[in-house]
Scaffold this active site. Structure first.
Site, PDB file in Angstrom:
ATOM      1  N   HIS A  13       0.841  -1.208   0.000  1.00  0.00           N
ATOM      2  CA  HIS A  13       0.000   0.000   0.000  1.00  0.00           C
ATOM      3  C   HIS A  13       0.875   1.257   0.000  1.00  0.00           C
ATOM      4  O   HIS A  13       0.620   2.199  -0.748  1.00  0.00           O
ATOM      5  CB  HIS A  13      -0.924   0.022   1.221  1.00  0.00           C
ATOM      6  CG  HIS A  13      -1.954  -1.053   1.238  1.00  0.00           C
ATOM      7  ND1 HIS A  13      -2.995  -1.095   0.340  1.00  0.00           N
ATOM      8  CD2 HIS A  13      -2.100  -2.128   2.036  1.00  0.00           C
ATOM      9  CE1 HIS A  13      -3.743  -2.153   0.595  1.00  0.00           C
ATOM     10  NE2 HIS A  13      -3.219  -2.794   1.623  1.00  0.00           N
ATOM     11  N   LYS A  14       1.892   1.274   0.868  1.00  0.00           N
ATOM     12  CA  LYS A  14       2.797   2.431   0.924  1.00  0.00           C
ATOM     13  C   LYS A  14       3.533   2.606  -0.400  1.00  0.00           C
ATOM     14  O   LYS A  14       3.703   3.723  -0.885  1.00  0.00           O
ATOM     15  CB  LYS A  14       3.827   2.263   2.044  1.00  0.00           C
ATOM     16  CG  LYS A  14       3.342   2.558   3.429  1.00  0.00           C
ATOM     17  CD  LYS A  14       4.545   2.477   4.365  1.00  0.00           C
ATOM     18  CE  LYS A  14       4.179   2.703   5.809  1.00  0.00           C
ATOM     19  NZ  LYS A  14       5.375   2.673   6.667  1.00  0.00           N
ATOM     20  N   ASP A  70       8.746   6.227   8.284  1.00  0.00           N
ATOM     21  CA  ASP A  70       8.028   5.675   9.413  1.00  0.00           C
ATOM     22  C   ASP A  70       6.908   6.657   9.705  1.00  0.00           C
ATOM     23  O   ASP A  70       7.068   7.876   9.516  1.00  0.00           O
ATOM     24  CB  ASP A  70       8.937   5.479  10.630  1.00  0.00           C
ATOM     25  CG  ASP A  70       8.324   4.499  11.627  1.00  0.00           C
ATOM     26  OD1 ASP A  70       7.574   3.589  11.212  1.00  0.00           O
ATOM     27  OD2 ASP A  70       8.588   4.648  12.835  1.00  0.00           O
ATOM     28  N   THR A  71       5.793   6.107  10.106  1.00  0.00           N
ATOM     29  CA  THR A  71       4.607   6.911  10.342  1.00  0.00           C
ATOM     30  C   THR A  71       4.026   6.545  11.685  1.00  0.00           C
ATOM     31  O   THR A  71       4.019   5.379  12.070  1.00  0.00           O
ATOM     32  CB  THR A  71       3.545   6.661   9.238  1.00  0.00           C
ATOM     33  OG1 THR A  71       4.077   7.122   7.995  1.00  0.00           O
ATOM     34  CG2 THR A  71       2.252   7.398   9.522  1.00  0.00           C
ATOM     35  N   LYS A 173      -6.601  11.696  -1.016  1.00  0.00           N
ATOM     36  CA  LYS A 173      -5.823  11.454   0.195  1.00  0.00           C
ATOM     37  C   LYS A 173      -4.378  11.917   0.012  1.00  0.00           C
ATOM     38  O   LYS A 173      -3.826  12.615   0.874  1.00  0.00           O
ATOM     39  CB  LYS A 173      -5.851   9.967   0.564  1.00  0.00           C
ATOM     40  CG  LYS A 173      -5.002   9.664   1.789  1.00  0.00           C
ATOM     41  CD  LYS A 173      -4.877   8.188   2.061  1.00  0.00           C
ATOM     42  CE  LYS A 173      -3.867   7.958   3.182  1.00  0.00           C
ATOM     43  NZ  LYS A 173      -3.506   6.560   3.364  1.00  0.00           N
TER      44      LYS A 173
END
Length: 193
Positions: A13-14, A70-71, A173
């Site tokens: 997805h990323k 990183d999230t 988004k």
């Protein structure tokens, strides 16, 4: 000629999201594209630390210029949880459904629903490392909303929006998301070279 660079992620997805944001400006290679099947550690106490560690891991072992992200989702009423542990909030399995369920359970009956997402992208080029950050403020919904997106998207509504990230198209988004903002800063850097 497009610049080729590795994105240190195994999250499809990323990868899709970053490739869509980068468009034809970058050729973004995955870890699989370079034969990296390592379980890259994420043991740092901060989001920035994890991003830097992942980018350097790939650079040191595979020799490619690389960026890693990183999230974290930080919820005010939970003292910043899940934060750096966002992907493993409900345990080590990276189970998004379980993570969302635990978050909703902990937020049950809580009036203050303010939260924000932060993404940090670390770029390694040779011995140099640069960091790019993106943030979006919003709130945690009381129930899941929408079918798209991933992770906490069904329960996060960005400030000024009527719907959750999971109810938006990918383009909508990406235009306002934390990852979109961090990636825009990364692309600005590449464009300045």
């Amino acid at each position: 000629m497009r610049r080729r660079i590795v994105f240190a992620t195994n999250n499809a997805h990323k990868l899709d999201e970053i490739r869509a944001i980068a468009g034809d400006r970058l050729e973004v290679l995955s870890l699989a594209d370079i034969g990296c099947h390592d379980d890259i550690p994420e043991n740092e106490p901060t989001i920035e630390g994890n991003a830097i560690a992942k980018a350097r891991w790939v650079r040191d072992r595979y020799g490619y210029d690389c960026f890693a992200d990183d999230t974290g989702l930080m919820v005010d009423a939970l003292g910043g949880e899940p934060g750096v542990r966002s992907a493993r909030y409900a345990g080590p399995g990276h189970d998004s459904e379980a993570n969302v369920a635990l978050l909703l359970e902990r937020m049950d009956g809580v009036a203050d629903r303010r939260a924000h997402f932060t993404t940090v992208i670390a770029l390694t080029e040779g011995d140099e490392t640069r960091v790019f950050e993106g943030r979006v403020d919003g709130e945690i919904l009381t129930v899941r909303e929408g079918e798209d997106g991933f992770g906490y998207d069904p329960v996060f509504r960005p400030e000024g929006c009527a719907v959750s990230f999971a109810s938006m198209s990918a383009d909508e988004k990406n235009a306002i998301s934390h990852r979109g903002r961090a990636t825009a800063r990364l692309l600005e850097y590449f464009n300045s070279l």
